[in-house]
Design an enzyme around this catalytic site. Structure first.
Site, PDB file in Angstrom:
ATOM      1  N   SER A   1      43.552  41.644  38.082  1.00  0.00           N
ATOM      2  CA  SER A   1      42.271  42.070  38.627  1.00  0.00           C
ATOM      3  C   SER A   1      41.608  40.892  39.320  1.00  0.00           C
ATOM      4  CB  SER A   1      41.361  42.601  37.508  1.00  0.00           C
ATOM      5  OG  SER A   1      41.035  41.553  36.603  1.00  0.00           O
ATOM      6  N   LYS A   2      40.402  41.122  39.823  1.00  0.00           N
ATOM      7  CA  LYS A   2      39.688  40.084  40.565  1.00  0.00           C
ATOM      8  C   LYS A   2      39.408  38.853  39.709  1.00  0.00           C
ATOM      9  CE  LYS A   2      37.419  42.950  44.061  1.00  0.00           C
ATOM     10  NZ  LYS A   2      38.115  42.268  45.164  1.00  0.00           N
ATOM     11  N   ARG A   3      39.325  39.024  38.410  1.00  0.00           N
ATOM     12  CA  ARG A   3      39.033  37.849  37.584  1.00  0.00           C
ATOM     13  C   ARG A   3      40.200  36.870  37.549  1.00  0.00           C
ATOM     14  NH1 ARG A   3      40.698  37.947  32.198  1.00  0.00           N
ATOM     15  NH2 ARG A   3      41.792  39.830  31.511  1.00  0.00           N
TER      16      ARG A   3
END
Length: 503
Positions: free
Chosen positions: A250-252
């Site tokens: 994910s974006k994290r």
């Protein structure tokens, strides 16, 4: 073989979905099959035209093409679900008339309340069958009179549903876990499980390759296939792509979409090659292979069931390889937006051969040394930044006296040598350095370190015989070509020498 990639245009193309698209493309390409692109855009609240266009653009950027799709047409179109509503209604009528489906008049509020109760009691939420036994004729009359109703599938009273997954083997689901599910919502839009079955039947899909998050949907779809009298395609469910911490990517974790990797300067062939190897191997410990060879070797049966863990370092290594192998003029063009973001190129630039020559001269400085093109401006900083003569003097002042005197002599000799020379190339720089060596008796680090200081003000950096031609190519670019002014090597050396002689 007919395969399909069917993204929902509700956001950017995630690299996990891009890998699914690649696997389908490899199958079609390597086995003479047909790849169908279908946009599943019935999520009115989230689907956008911009997302659909972005997905198609990202796929094209990756080098994925298709035989049938919304932009190229085909025998079994249209290829957007919102343009196929009449098809779904016709199939729904078939199931209703055959007794496999019934109208449900339960309100969304009542269904949500029942779901909340089930969750609180620790039960799997599923429809209680309230409308299952209503008289079909009376139900049809209520619908004809305008009463809102969904259409539900009548799940048969069986023990289990079994299908054989190409990747995972036999999978059995207890039918008690499957309540009567919606085929058409009250607003007339098809539910996911119904739409994909209708589309895969109508488009004659023979193999469905998709993510493992769809495994729970497959038993429902198998029931619909059987009710329609159709043979289900083969299914191959791919493990998800995880981040380095083994959580879903994910974006994290940083970049997670194709658009983000593209914007950061990852080459399409690098991302494509890397994604193919997430969960599959061509064998023989090979990793860098042409896409046509990957297509020739790829077999979905050989895909591992284990999750693919995304390794940014491995992708960086692969990107460095492809940056080094790419045509320099191509990389020069790809550098433009990154140099614009860094403020050293204007947003709009006139076409100028000397500007292109400068950008091409910059390529050897970054090829094989930066992980992504977004890092190029920092690597190229010595090209654009004029060193402070005072800082160079301070550096010599901190050295032992004899070494400092020798370094100053090299700088002065280098400036004198360049004073009568035109802009330097790699070859003429080497000749100039050789002349300075003969004049000063210095060699190796004692020769090149003072020259580096005079040109960049730094102790280390890119190879001088690559850096010097780039600096002088930039200094030769006309000031109206959109390039921030670059001070040439001759001028840099002269300023530093003057400071030395005047100190």
């Amino acid at each position: 073989m007919r395969v399909r990639f069917a993204p929902s245009p509700t956001g950017h193309l995630h690299v996990g979905n891009a890998r699914t698209a690649l696997f389908n493309w490899l199958l079609a390409r390597g086995q003479g099959g047909t790849l169908v692109l279908r946009l599943e855009d019935t999520d009115e609240a989230r689907s956008t035209v911009a997302s659909a266009e972005g997905i198609l653009e990202d796929l094209h950027w990756l080098g994925i093409d298709w035989h049938e799709g919304p932009d190229v047409g085909g025998e079994f179109g249209p290829y957007r679900q919102t343009q196929r509503l009449a098809v779904y209604r016709a199939y729904a009528d078939r199931l209703r008339d055959a007794g496999h489906a019934y109208y449900c008049f339960c309100s969304p509020a009542d269904l949500e309340a029942a779901r909340d109760v089930a969750v609180r009691e620790g039960r799997t939420p599923q429809y209680a069958g309230i409308c299952r036994h209503l008289d079909p004729v009376a139900s049809r009359a209520r619908v004809d009179a305008g009463e809102p109703a969904a259409l539900r599938f009548r799940v048969p009273a069986e023990i289990a549903v079994t299908f054989t997954d190409v990747v995972r083997g036999p999978i059995t689901t207890d039918i008690a876990m499957i309540g009567d599910f919606v085929l058409l919502r009250q607003n007339g839009l098809p539910a996911y499980n119904f739409a994909v079955v209708v589309d895969d039947v109508a488009m004659r899909i023979s193999l469905v390759v998709r993510g493992e998050d769809h495994v729970p949907n497959t038993p429902r779809q198998c029931l619909i296939y059987r009710a329609l009298g159709e043979t289900p395609p083969q299914f191959a469910h791919l493990s998800l792509v995880l981040g380095p911490d083994h959580a879903p990517l994910s974006k994290r974790h940083g970049a997670s979409s194709v658009a983000e990797f593209r914007a950061r300067g990852i080459l399409p062939e690098a991302l494509r090659n890397y994604l193919v190897l997430l969960g599959w191997s061509p064998g023989n410990d090979e990793e860098i292979l042409p896409i046509e060879e990957l297509a020739r070797r790829f077999r979905v049966e050989d895909v591992t069931r284990s999750a693919g863990v995304f390794d940014p370092d491995k992708l960086a290594w692969m990107n460095r390889h492809y940056l080094k192998e790419a045509e320099p003029t191509r990389i020069a063009a790809l550098l433009v937006p990154h140099l614009q973001d860094a403020g050293v190129l204007s947003a709009s630039m006139p076409g100028d051969d000397r500007l292109l020559s400068f950008l091409t001269a910059c390529v050897p400085l970054i090829a094989g040394t930066v992980d992504r093109l977004a890092d190029a401006p920092e690597r190229l900083r010595p090209v654009f930044e004029m060193p402070r003569a005072g800082a160079v003097l301070e550096h010599f002042g901190a050295e032992e006296a004899a070494a400092a005197d020798a370094g100053r002599a090299v700088v002065v000799a280098f400036a004198q040598e360049l004073s009568a020379r035109p802009r330097l190339t790699r070859e003429t720089f080497r000749d100039a350095a050789q002349q300075v060596r003969q004049r000063t008796g210095q060699k190796g680090r004692a020769l090149f370190h003072p020259i580096r200081l005079a040109l960049t003000g730094a102790d280390s950096g890119p190879e001088l015989d690559l850096l010097v031609p780039a600096i002088d190519a930039g200094a030769d670019v006309p000031r109206d070509a959109g390039l921030a002014p670059i001070v040439g090597c001759r001028e840099r050396a002269a300023i530093c020498a003057a400071a030395i002689l005047g100190s």
